[in-house]
Design a protein around this motif. Structure first.
Motif, PDB file in Angstrom:
ATOM      1  N   ASP A   7      93.668   4.742  23.817  1.00 51.02           N
ATOM      2  CA  ASP A   7      93.225   4.005  25.012  1.00 51.02           C
ATOM      3  C   ASP A   7      92.876   4.944  26.159  1.00 51.02           C
ATOM      4  OD1 ASP A   7      93.218   1.468  24.087  1.00 51.02           O
ATOM      5  OD2 ASP A   7      95.080   0.841  25.031  1.00 51.02           O
ATOM      6  N   ASN A   8      91.924   4.491  26.971  1.00 45.73           N
ATOM      7  CA  ASN A   8      91.569   5.164  28.218  1.00 45.73           C
ATOM      8  C   ASN A   8      91.553   4.096  29.306  1.00 45.73           C
ATOM      9  OD1 ASN A   8      90.483   6.494  30.393  1.00 45.73           O
ATOM     10  ND2 ASN A   8      88.728   7.334  29.307  1.00 45.73           N
ATOM     11  N   GLN A   9      92.621   4.035  30.084  1.00 46.97           N
ATOM     12  CA  GLN A   9      92.781   2.941  31.034  1.00 46.97           C
ATOM     13  C   GLN A   9      91.754   2.973  32.166  1.00 46.97           C
ATOM     14  OE1 GLN A   9      94.682   0.439  30.481  1.00 46.97           O
ATOM     15  NE2 GLN A   9      95.643   1.292  28.655  1.00 46.97           N
ATOM     16  N   ASP A  10      91.015   4.075  32.266  1.00 52.09           N
ATOM     17  CA  ASP A  10      89.986   4.155  33.310  1.00 52.09           C
ATOM     18  C   ASP A  10      88.751   3.348  32.944  1.00 52.09           C
ATOM     19  OD1 ASP A  10      91.594   5.826  34.813  1.00 52.09           O
ATOM     20  OD2 ASP A  10      90.749   7.649  33.930  1.00 52.09           O
ATOM     21  N   GLN A  11      88.697   2.869  31.703  1.00 56.66           N
ATOM     22  CA  GLN A  11      87.542   2.106  31.242  1.00 56.66           C
ATOM     23  C   GLN A  11      87.946   0.678  30.938  1.00 56.66           C
ATOM     24  OE1 GLN A  11      86.079   4.249  27.850  1.00 56.66           O
ATOM     25  NE2 GLN A  11      85.358   5.988  29.050  1.00 56.66           N
ATOM     26  N   GLY A  12      86.957  -0.206  30.969  1.00 56.44           N
ATOM     27  CA  GLY A  12      87.206  -1.584  30.585  1.00 56.44           C
ATOM     28  C   GLY A  12      86.762  -1.824  29.156  1.00 56.44           C
ATOM     29  N   PHE A  13      86.188  -3.001  28.902  1.00 57.21           N
ATOM     30  CA  PHE A  13      85.683  -3.329  27.569  1.00 57.21           C
ATOM     31  C   PHE A  13      84.173  -3.549  27.626  1.00 57.21           C
ATOM     32  CE2 PHE A  13      84.765  -5.580  23.745  1.00 57.21           C
ATOM     33  CZ  PHE A  13      85.722  -5.163  22.822  1.00 57.21           C
ATOM     34  N   TRP A  14      83.751  -4.536  28.397  1.00 58.45           N
ATOM     35  CA  TRP A  14      82.320  -4.839  28.500  1.00 58.45           C
ATOM     36  C   TRP A  14      81.712  -4.158  29.716  1.00 58.45           C
ATOM     37  CZ3 TRP A  14      80.136  -6.882  24.410  1.00 58.45           C
ATOM     38  CH2 TRP A  14      80.881  -7.685  23.556  1.00 58.45           C
TER      39      TRP A  14
END
Length: 467
Positions: A7-14
């Motif tokens: 995981d990279n919490q700095d990014q979302g999904f869409w």
């Protein structure tokens, strides 16, 4: 649900930002996606283009980079994707989607699919097991990492990069990553199980390797590197331990493995590990901290060619520091070899200290050595690595030259069972008499293989596992 290693919490999904993708293959279909209302679903269009998932709702398109998203089957006709703690479910005819998604995603059900059979390798960060697929009974090699071993961020980033690079490569002479799994405590990388051992073992245990045979090996490796370089990737650790035989004894079916030091070429030279490789195989510009490019792999391949042909390391000092210095100096000496002139010319060009004048892959492939047939002028008889005796047999150079006009050139092949490590000195003397009668020069020297092939990662203290 545990926090994923990937995981990279700095990014979302869409995202509304389009993801650049050169792959023209597109899988698409209509699927039911749950809405915020209970038991209600929207029918939407989904497209999958390599690692890019595209959702179209009316005139709006959203994009998701699904690489390293967790993936699982939901009921019989559903898929659940989870990335950065965000969940996306869709239902319908998902079989084709799942097959293509799992190439880039992380599965969570390793124990349901594979059974570990035996340990076949071990390093500082991981263990390699022989495993059996429970569904089709195919045997695989599985590299298992304990998450607790990744105490530093650079170690985590190194594994992420290795997995990313492996996913880009699909070539018959490069190890193929099939699947990635994750549990709360472990990460599993699934590869083909190759039964032939590495090139070091082959060199130790086989009695004859001719120039003509080696040409086929080198051409395969050159083609594999050409493919890798075309993807913008260099290996940076080509050596015998990282070359695996797909099957025992099939020397012309080699596979390049261990891409732990591979990286994408950058003009600015900013790599996670800048000075890396194995002394004796490293291009001098790496050791000198100079800028470098794809030609570092050509140098390593030249050093490998020398080892295969002669059974000796290109550079061998009393200590690793001395070996590194010899490697930097790059003083080449072919006077004690019985290699053909064209072969020596190729080696000199592959091992040129100045990368500007070092051969490219295309120059290597078009070299005269690959075009002409050569006499098998070098015979090497080796025992297993347990034997401390190495026997090198060189046919007299005057009669063995590929350009010699004499028609009575002979190739003497001595059966290895005459020289078992258990034999006594009198039998060895009988062998020396036979060599003298046949006009063959016999020389014995202690085996240097064990120390020759010890791996040193200059910037990354990580033991090779061959996968």
């Amino acid at each position: 649900m545990y926090k994923s290693f990937f995981d990279n919490q700095d990014q979302g999904f869409w995202s509304s930002q389009k993801i650049n993708n050169n792959n023209t293959k597109v899988i698409e279909g209509l699927f039911y996606v749950p809405t915020k209302s209970v038991n209600l679903y929207d029918l939407i269009s989904l497209k999958l283009q390599e690692k890019c998932l595209i959702m179209k709702d009316g005139n709006t398109e959203l994009y998701a980079d699904i690489e390293n998203a967790s993936i699982m089957r939901v009921e019989q006709q559903g898929i659940c994707l989870i990335k950065n703690s965000i969940e996306f479910n869709f239902y319908g005819k998902v079989d084709d989607f799942f097959i293509n998604l799992k190439k880039y995603c992380i599965q969570l059900n390793f124990q349901q699919k594979y059974h570990l059979l035996s340990l076949i390798g071990q390093g500082n960060f991981a263990k390699v097991f022989k495993a059996r697929n429970k569904h089709n009974l195919v045997e695989n090699a599985v590299k298992v990492f304990e998450k607790t071993s990744f105490s530093q961020m650079t170690d985590r980033l190194a594994l992420l990069k290795e997995v990313h690079i492996l996913r880009q490569l699909q070539h018959s002479n490069i190890i193929e990553l099939h699947e990635v799994f994750e549990t709360k405590t472990q990460i599993f990388l699934v590869f083909d199980y190759l039964t032939g051992g590495d090139l070091t073992n082959f060199i130790n245990n086989n009695q004859l390797l001719e120039e003509e045979q080696i040409k086929k090996i080198m051409m395969e490796l050159l083609n594999a590197l050409f493919y890798m370089h075309s993807k913008g990737i260099f290996h940076r650790d080509i050596k015998p331990q990282n070359l695996l035989l797909r099957k025992k004894g099939q020397i012309t079916d080699l596979v390049i493995a261990d891409l732990g030091l591979a990286d994408y070429y950058r003009k600015d030279g900013k790599y996670m590990f800048t000075r890396c490789g194995t002394p004796g195989y490293v291009a001098p510009e790496i050791l000198l901290d100079n800028p470098y490019d794809f030609k570092v792999d050509i140098y390593s391949l030249g050093a490998l060619l020398y080892v295969i042909l002669t059974g000796k390391p290109l550079f061998k000092g009393a200590t690793q520091t001395e070996t590194i210095q010899l490697n930097i100096n790059n003083n080449l000496d072919f006077s004690n070899t019985q290699l053909s002139k064209t072969c020596i010319d190729l080696l000199k060009n592959m091992l040129n200290k100045n990368p500007l004048f070092r051969f490219s892959i295309l120059q290597c492939k078009s070299h005269q050595w690959f075009q002409q047939e050569t006499q098998p002028i070098f015979i090497r008889i080796k025992h297993s690595i347990r034997s401390r005796l190495q026997l090198n047999l060189d046919i007299n150079s005057d009669d063995s030259s590929p350009h010699s006009s004499k028609k009575n050139q002979k190739l003497f092949q001595i059966k290895t069972n005459l020289f078992s490590p258990r034999q006594n000195g009198s039998q060895t003397s009988s062998f020396q008499k036979l060599c003298k009668q046949s006009g063959i020069i016999c020389k014995t020297e202690p085996s240097e293989l064990k120390s020759t092939f010890n791996k040193l990662k200059l910037s990354k203290q990580r033991q090779s596992l061959k996968y």
